[in-house]
Design a protein around this motif. Structure first.
Motif, PDB file in Angstrom:
ATOM      1  N   UNK A 201       0.842  -1.410   0.080  1.00 39.87           N
ATOM      2  CA  UNK A 201       0.091   0.004   0.053  1.00 39.87           C
ATOM      3  C   UNK A 201       0.870   1.207   0.068  1.00 39.87           C
ATOM      4  N   UNK A 202       1.974   1.224   0.959  1.00 41.40           N
ATOM      5  CA  UNK A 202       3.137   2.311   1.053  1.00 41.40           C
ATOM      6  C   UNK A 202       3.747   2.858  -0.390  1.00 41.40           C
ATOM      7  N   UNK A 203       4.211   1.484  -0.984  1.00 42.67           N
ATOM      8  CA  UNK A 203       4.891   1.719  -2.501  1.00 42.67           C
ATOM      9  C   UNK A 203       3.637   2.078  -3.569  1.00 42.67           C
ATOM     10  N   UNK A 204       2.632   1.531  -3.425  1.00 44.18           N
ATOM     11  CA  UNK A 204       1.653   2.022  -4.480  1.00 44.18           C
ATOM     12  C   UNK A 204       1.401   3.610  -4.330  1.00 44.18           C
ATOM     13  N   UNK A 205       1.081   4.159  -3.134  1.00 46.22           N
ATOM     14  CA  UNK A 205       1.010   5.435  -2.979  1.00 46.22           C
ATOM     15  C   UNK A 205       2.098   6.476  -3.529  1.00 46.22           C
ATOM     16  N   UNK A 250      -7.443  16.641  -6.866  1.00 39.64           N
ATOM     17  CA  UNK A 250      -8.620  15.766  -7.178  1.00 39.64           C
ATOM     18  C   UNK A 250      -8.232  14.601  -7.986  1.00 39.64           C
ATOM     19  N   UNK A 251      -7.291  14.851  -9.233  1.00 40.74           N
ATOM     20  CA  UNK A 251      -6.767  13.784  -9.815  1.00 40.74           C
ATOM     21  C   UNK A 251      -6.200  12.638  -9.247  1.00 40.74           C
ATOM     22  N   UNK A 252      -5.278  13.171  -8.256  1.00 38.29           N
ATOM     23  CA  UNK A 252      -4.591  12.244  -7.336  1.00 38.29           C
ATOM     24  C   UNK A 252      -5.474  11.540  -6.591  1.00 38.29           C
ATOM     25  N   UNK A 253      -6.579  11.847  -5.956  1.00 41.77           N
ATOM     26  CA  UNK A 253      -7.302  10.973  -5.357  1.00 41.77           C
ATOM     27  C   UNK A 253      -8.008  10.004  -6.224  1.00 41.77           C
ATOM     28  N   UNK A 254      -8.498  10.499  -7.362  1.00 41.68           N
ATOM     29  CA  UNK A 254      -8.885   9.430  -8.253  1.00 41.68           C
ATOM     30  C   UNK A 254      -8.121   8.324  -8.724  1.00 41.68           C
ATOM     31  N   UNK A 255      -6.839   8.590  -9.139  1.00 44.90           N
ATOM     32  CA  UNK A 255      -5.958   7.834  -9.677  1.00 44.90           C
ATOM     33  C   UNK A 255      -5.489   6.750  -8.330  1.00 44.90           C
ATOM     34  N   UNK A 256      -5.413   7.160  -7.198  1.00 44.52           N
ATOM     35  CA  UNK A 256      -5.070   6.321  -6.260  1.00 44.52           C
ATOM     36  C   UNK A 256      -6.092   5.424  -5.929  1.00 44.52           C
ATOM     37  N   UNK A 257      -7.234   5.961  -6.197  1.00 45.50           N
ATOM     38  CA  UNK A 257      -8.533   4.807  -5.863  1.00 45.50           C
ATOM     39  C   UNK A 257      -8.402   3.743  -6.887  1.00 45.50           C
ATOM     40  N   UNK A 260      -5.280   1.374  -6.354  1.00 52.31           N
ATOM     41  CA  UNK A 260      -5.613   0.374  -5.289  1.00 52.31           C
ATOM     42  C   UNK A 260      -6.590  -0.553  -5.711  1.00 52.31           C
ATOM     43  N   UNK A 261      -7.581  -0.329  -6.552  1.00 48.29           N
ATOM     44  CA  UNK A 261      -8.550  -1.291  -6.999  1.00 48.29           C
ATOM     45  C   UNK A 261      -7.792  -2.537  -7.773  1.00 48.29           C
ATOM     46  N   UNK A 263      -4.776  -3.353  -7.667  1.00 40.60           N
ATOM     47  CA  UNK A 263      -3.968  -4.080  -7.053  1.00 40.60           C
ATOM     48  C   UNK A 263      -4.442  -4.777  -5.698  1.00 40.60           C
ATOM     49  N   UNK A 264      -5.954  -4.549  -6.001  1.00 39.86           N
ATOM     50  CA  UNK A 264      -6.647  -5.465  -4.827  1.00 39.86           C
ATOM     51  C   UNK A 264      -6.402  -4.681  -3.121  1.00 39.86           C
ATOM     52  N   UNK A 265      -6.134  -3.586  -3.251  1.00 41.76           N
ATOM     53  CA  UNK A 265      -5.794  -3.223  -1.621  1.00 41.76           C
ATOM     54  C   UNK A 265      -7.261  -2.452  -1.393  1.00 41.76           C
ATOM     55  N   UNK A 266      -7.978  -2.932  -0.504  1.00 43.55           N
ATOM     56  CA  UNK A 266      -9.085  -2.237  -0.140  1.00 43.55           C
ATOM     57  C   UNK A 266      -8.773  -1.173   0.854  1.00 43.55           C
ATOM     58  N   UNK A 267      -9.713   0.002   0.710  1.00 43.12           N
ATOM     59  CA  UNK A 267      -9.669   1.229   1.360  1.00 43.12           C
ATOM     60  C   UNK A 267     -11.002   1.125   2.500  1.00 43.12           C
ATOM     61  N   UNK A 268     -10.663   1.385   3.703  1.00 40.51           N
ATOM     62  CA  UNK A 268     -11.643   1.154   4.698  1.00 40.51           C
ATOM     63  C   UNK A 268     -11.940   2.567   5.235  1.00 40.51           C
TER      64      UNK A 268
END
Length: 268
Positions: A201-205, A250-257, A260-261, A263-268
C-alpha cells in the motif's frame, strides 16, 4: 447757498478721489489674487503629477495608493493658495486656518468609521498581504480578490457570488492567502485493513505520486503510517504548484483509488 453747493462739490470730489484710490488698490489686489490663483493651480497640478510619477516608481506601491497621496498633496497646495489669496485682501488667515482645523477635526470625528477603512486600505495597499487575483480566507470571508479600494475590498466567492468587505474588517483579522506561495502541500490519507500488505500500500501510494508530472520532485513525496489498529491509517504527502494544486489533488485521489482497486488493496 453757494457755500453749500461748494461743500457738496468738495465732498463729491473727495469721495471720488477715495473711490478711485480704493479701486486702484483693490484692482492690484484682485490682479495679484488672479495671478496667484493661476500660478497656484498650475503649480499644484505639476507637483501632483511629478509626485505621482515618483511614487509610482517605488516598488510595491499600488496605483490607487499613489493617486490618493498625490490628490492629498494637490488639495493641500490648493488650500494654501486659497489662504494666501485671502491674505491679499487683508483677511486674517490665522483665523481661517484655525477654522479649517476645527472643521477637519469635526469631519474626522463624524467620519471615524470611514477614516478607519481608509487607514486600513492604505496599510493593505502598502503591506500587500493579498493582491488582485489571489484567493484568501479570513475568519468569516473567503474568496478571490477582484479589486482593492481605499474603503473596501471586492471579492468573488467560489460559487460566483459578489462580496464587499470593509478594509477595517480585513485589517483587524488574520488572513490566510492560498495563492501567495508558489508551492503548496497536500496530504492524502487512507485507511487500509490490518490484514492488507502494508508495504504494498505504501509503495503504491508513492508510485502514484511519482508518476504524476504535476507533483514536485523537490521536495520529494513521502508516505508514512499515521496510526495502527484494526484499520491502519497511511498518508501520502506531496507538493504541487499552487495554481495546479486543486486539480492535482482531485486527480490524485481518483488515480490512487483506481490503482488500489487494480492491486486489490481495499480502502476502509
Amino acid at each position: 447757498m453757494e457755500q453749500q453747493a461748494t461743500s457738496v462739490i468738495v465732498a463729491t470730489r473727495t469721495a471720488l478721489s477715495q473711490a478711485s484710490a480704493l479701486a486702484v488698490q483693490y484692482s492690484f489686489s484682485i490682479l495679484g489674487a488672479l495671478i496667484l490663483l493661476i500660478l497656484g493651480w498650475t503649480l499644484a497640478g505639476l507637483v501632483s503629477r511629478w509626485a505621482f510619477e515618483g511614487i509610482s516608481r517605488v516598488k510595491g506601491i499600488d496605483e490607487t495608493l499613489a493617486r490618493f497621496f498625490t490628490n492629498v498633496l494637490r488639495y493641500a497646495l490648493l488650500i494654501l493658495v486659497f489662504v494666501t489669496v485671502l491674505g491679499q485682501f487683508g483677511v486674517q488667515t490665522a483665523s481661517i486656518i484655525a477654522t479649517l482645523g476645527a472643521a477637519g477635526l469635526a469631519v474626522g470625528l463624524a467620519l471615524q468609521g470611514t477614516l478607519q477603512n481608509i487607514a486600513a486600505g492604505i496599510m493593505l495597499l502598502v503591506l500587500r498581504p493579498f493582491r488582485v487575483g489571489e484567493y484568501i480566507e479570513t475568519g468569516s470571508i473567503t474568496g478571490t480578490v477582484t479589486e482593492i479600494g481605499l474603503f473596501a475590498t471586492e471579492m468573488k466567492t467560489g460559487d460566483g457570488l459578489y462580496r464587499l468587505a470593509p478594509n477595517s474588517t480585513l485589517w483587524n483579522t488574520p488572513i490566510t492567502n492560498y495563492s501567495r506561495e508558489p508551492l503548496r502541500k497536500f496530504d492524502v490519507t487512507f485507511g487500509v485493513a490490518s490484514t492488507q500488505d502494508l508495504e504494498l500500500a505504501l509503495n503504491t501510494l508513492l508510485d502514484v505520486a511519482k508518476a504524476e508530472p504535476r507533483v514536485e520532485k523537490r521536495p520529494e513525496p513521502q508516505v508514512f503510517v499515521n496510526s495502527l489498529g484494526g484499520t491502519i491509517s497511511i498518508t501520502l504527502q506531496y507538493w504541487a504548484k499552487t495554481a495546479q494544486w486543486a486539480t492535482t489533488s482531485r486527480d490524485m485521489l481518483r488515480r490512487t483509488k483506481q490503482t488500489f482497486d487494480e492491486k486489490g488493496i481495499a480502502i476502509t
